[in-house]
Design a protein around this motif. Structure first.
Motif, PDB file in Angstrom:
ATOM      1  N   THR A 342       1.125  -1.344   0.348  1.00  0.00           N
ATOM      2  CA  THR A 342       0.153   0.303   0.316  1.00  0.00           C
ATOM      3  C   THR A 342       0.953   1.059  -0.440  1.00  0.00           C
ATOM      4  OG1 THR A 342      -2.059  -1.196   1.103  1.00  0.00           O
ATOM      5  CG2 THR A 342      -1.452   1.393   1.841  1.00  0.00           C
ATOM      6  N   LYS A 343       2.092   1.398   0.897  1.00  0.00           N
ATOM      7  CA  LYS A 343       2.639   2.673   1.072  1.00  0.00           C
ATOM      8  C   LYS A 343       3.522   2.376  -0.527  1.00  0.00           C
ATOM      9  CE  LYS A 343       6.875   4.211   3.087  1.00  0.00           C
ATOM     10  NZ  LYS A 343       7.740   4.359   2.059  1.00  0.00           N
ATOM     11  N   TRP A 344       3.496   1.891  -0.893  1.00  0.00           N
ATOM     12  CA  TRP A 344       4.189   1.797  -2.516  1.00  0.00           C
ATOM     13  C   TRP A 344       3.494   1.846  -3.640  1.00  0.00           C
ATOM     14  CZ3 TRP A 344       8.673  -2.888  -3.199  1.00  0.00           C
ATOM     15  CH2 TRP A 344       9.536  -2.481  -2.638  1.00  0.00           C
ATOM     16  N   VAL A 345       2.171   1.786  -3.572  1.00  0.00           N
ATOM     17  CA  VAL A 345       1.685   2.390  -4.206  1.00  0.00           C
ATOM     18  C   VAL A 345       1.423   3.417  -4.184  1.00  0.00           C
ATOM     19  CG1 VAL A 345      -1.137   2.151  -4.868  1.00  0.00           C
ATOM     20  CG2 VAL A 345       0.212  -0.010  -4.801  1.00  0.00           C
ATOM     21  N   ASN A 346       0.841   4.161  -2.722  1.00  0.00           N
ATOM     22  CA  ASN A 346       0.848   5.775  -2.549  1.00  0.00           C
ATOM     23  C   ASN A 346       1.489   6.681  -2.741  1.00  0.00           C
ATOM     24  OD1 ASN A 346      -2.017   4.510  -2.180  1.00  0.00           O
ATOM     25  ND2 ASN A 346      -1.470   4.890   0.755  1.00  0.00           N
ATOM     26  N   ASP A 347       2.857   5.909  -2.538  1.00  0.00           N
ATOM     27  CA  ASP A 347       4.283   6.944  -3.341  1.00  0.00           C
ATOM     28  C   ASP A 347       4.515   6.705  -4.247  1.00  0.00           C
ATOM     29  OD1 ASP A 347       5.792   4.584  -2.995  1.00  0.00           O
ATOM     30  OD2 ASP A 347       6.673   5.206  -0.948  1.00  0.00           O
ATOM     31  N   GLY A 348       4.693   6.161  -5.227  1.00  0.00           N
ATOM     32  CA  GLY A 348       4.827   6.261  -6.456  1.00  0.00           C
ATOM     33  C   GLY A 348       5.725   5.448  -6.756  1.00  0.00           C
ATOM     34  N   THR A 349       6.822   3.937  -5.862  1.00  0.00           N
ATOM     35  CA  THR A 349       7.534   3.211  -5.279  1.00  0.00           C
ATOM     36  C   THR A 349       7.147   2.436  -6.561  1.00  0.00           C
ATOM     37  OG1 THR A 349       8.405   3.870  -3.451  1.00  0.00           O
ATOM     38  CG2 THR A 349       9.342   1.877  -4.285  1.00  0.00           C
ATOM     39  N   ALA A 350       6.386   1.908  -6.302  1.00  0.00           N
ATOM     40  CA  ALA A 350       5.571   0.495  -7.484  1.00  0.00           C
ATOM     41  C   ALA A 350       5.812   0.478  -8.748  1.00  0.00           C
ATOM     42  CB  ALA A 350       4.540   0.240  -6.505  1.00  0.00           C
ATOM     43  N   LEU A 351       5.306   1.423  -9.030  1.00  0.00           N
ATOM     44  CA  LEU A 351       5.135   2.169 -10.342  1.00  0.00           C
ATOM     45  C   LEU A 351       6.547   2.498 -10.599  1.00  0.00           C
ATOM     46  CD1 LEU A 351       3.488   2.559 -12.903  1.00  0.00           C
ATOM     47  CD2 LEU A 351       2.763   4.521 -12.258  1.00  0.00           C
ATOM     48  N   GLU A 352       7.341   3.180  -9.991  1.00  0.00           N
ATOM     49  CA  GLU A 352       9.266   3.254  -9.903  1.00  0.00           C
ATOM     50  C   GLU A 352       9.458   1.862 -10.523  1.00  0.00           C
ATOM     51  OE1 GLU A 352      12.826   4.300  -7.478  1.00  0.00           O
ATOM     52  OE2 GLU A 352      10.854   5.405  -6.833  1.00  0.00           O
TER      53      GLU A 352
END
Length: 461
Positions: A342-352
């Motif tokens: 959830t953190k990575w989706v919200n802060d853009g890490t997952a898409l990065e």
């Protein structure tokens, strides 16, 4: 004792593998039936003008494949008891093996550092609900909201009420199929499909109908024929290059399958674990037929393998079934891993990380094109693997074994096959599972085997 004998004119180096392959084919084709006694090793060696050591190694190889068993004082017999299916990849990376058998994203030390940072953040920000609650509806509303945003990037518009957070795609696949395919029913699928689908069907008591595929995947006419015959409750599809043959199903093909599913009122289970990694892809089935599609995506193939969280989207009519089956099979996803996703989706890490993976795969595919120049194979610029048919009467078992003797592990294509109609021996080769340097060496060894330029050095026969 059998009258069947191997043909000495067909033996090739390494002789023990060639002999083992001949005997294995005889077993598979019914020339050697279950319980048949094989000739003693010395007699076989004399008849074929081989050393006893070579025949002994062949028998050992057949025993390793589970095709024969030795009985003290009696000899070797064809034994084909029902066995649990073995995964197509190495369960352990033993010794100096370049492992191109397991499907993994490209990973570097940066990925470990990202996960360490996330765990550090979690140690200071872990919500009490994730640590203390047994109730999924207390823990996961926040995570489901983030899932809705990620699913929108994947091309699926849904609501939190239709999303179940799972421990990765495999758990989601199990729950989805349990929800649409009761015991005794039939699920249609591509003839070459996910390697866990066949054992899953066996464990849960539904039948698979493996249907014809082409360069785009499932052939609509084959699905129509199966539905017309009756009994099909659902179709399981991997339409976007994660399927073993790395096929990308086009828009027109998807629309044709949706029309058939609606006409015969069957469910669609769509596995889309690469999600937004694949550029210029058609809309998912879940966008074309949201009323009947159970959609699966996850993070392990596009970010980092340790982030074992997936999302299962279910239409309204299947929400209760999905919720109940997820409870009995998993209870709920691991909350602390869900916090990181959830953190990575919200802060853009997952898409990065998805964008980084896309660029890394472009380099890997360039290496594959260079090392396998002139050798036919199928793939896609954002696929994690290659699919290669074996020509010149090569056998999968023999080719995979020869590659292993050269220190390279690849996956046999038969591990993904649920229908032998028009089947051709093939192998799947992962390009993301190791370093660039090892990938070059591994693909170079495969190329030399295919060109007949490299032979395994064995004692004289």
């Amino acid at each position: 004792m059998t009258n069947w004998r191997p043909d000495p004119t067909l033996l090739r180096r390494p002789a023990y593998l060639s002999l083992a392959d001949q005997i294995a084919r005889a077993i598979q084709e019914g020339a050697l039936i279950n319980g048949t006694q094989l000739p003693p090793q010395r007699r076989m060696a004399d008849e074929l003008k081989l050393s006893v050591q070579t025949v002994s190694r062949a028998y050992e190889e057949l025993g390793r494949r589970g095709l024969i068993a030795g009985e003290i004082g009696r000899g070797s017999f064809v034994r084909m008891p029902r066995r649990e299916m073995r995964p197509p990849y190495l369960p352990d990376r033993l010794g100096e093996v370049i492992d191109l058998s397991i499907l993994k994203p490209v990973c570097e030390p940066m990925h470990v550092e990202k996960l360490k940072e996330a765990l550090g953040w979690l140690s200071q920000n872990l919500p009490a609900r994730s640590a203390l609650s047994f109730r999924p509806n207390v823990v996961f509303p926040v995570h489901a909201a983030a899932a809705v945003e990620w699913l929108r990037i994947c091309g699926v518009d849904t609501s939190v009420q239709n999303v179940t957070v799972t421990n990765g795609a495999t758990g989601a696949m199990t729950v989805a199929l349990m929800s649409v395919a009761p015991p005794g029913s039939t699920v249609a699928c591509e003839a070459i499909t996910h390697h866990t689908l066949a054992p899953l069907a066996a464990y849960h008591g539904f039948t698979l109908a493996g249907l014809a595929v082409d360069e785009e995947g499932l052939v609509p006419e084959a699905l129509e024929d199966a539905c017309r015959q009756g009994g099909i409750r659902a179709v399981f599809i991997q339409p976007t290059v994660v399927n073993p043959v790395a096929a990308l199903m086009g828009k027109t093909r998807r629309e044709a399958i949706v029309e058939i599913a609606r006409r015969y009122d069957i469910a669609i289970v769509e596995s889309d674990v690469l999600g937004p990694l694949v550029t210029h892809r058609p809309r998912p089935f879940a966008a074309l037929a949201p009323e009947r599609t159970l959609y699966i995506t996850s993070f392990t193939k596009v970010t980092v393998p340790g982030l074992r969280i997936g999302y299962l989207v279910a239409p309204d009519r299947y929400v209760a079934a999905v919720s109940n089956r997820h409870l009995v099979s998993n209870w709920m996803a691991t909350p602390m891993v869900a916090e990181i996703a959830t953190k990575w989706v919200n802060d853009g890490t997952a898409l990065e990380l998805v964008r980084w993976q896309r660029a890394a795969l472009a380099k890997r595919h360039a290496i594959a094109a260079q090392m396998l120049a002139g050798i036919p194979y199928t793939s896609h610029p954002q696929a994690l693997h290659l699919w290669m048919e074996l020509k010149e009467a090569r056998t999968e078992e023999g080719f995979v074994a020869q590659a292993r003797l050269l220190g390279v592990a690849i996956a046999p294509g038969s591990a993904f096959c649920v229908s032998r109609e028009a089947w051709a021996p093939s192998v799947r080769i992962s390009i993301g599972s190791t370093t660039e340097a090892e990938l070059r060496i591994g693909l170079g060894a495969v190329a030399k085997l295919l060109h007949g330029e490299q032979e395994v050095v064995l004692p004289a026969i």
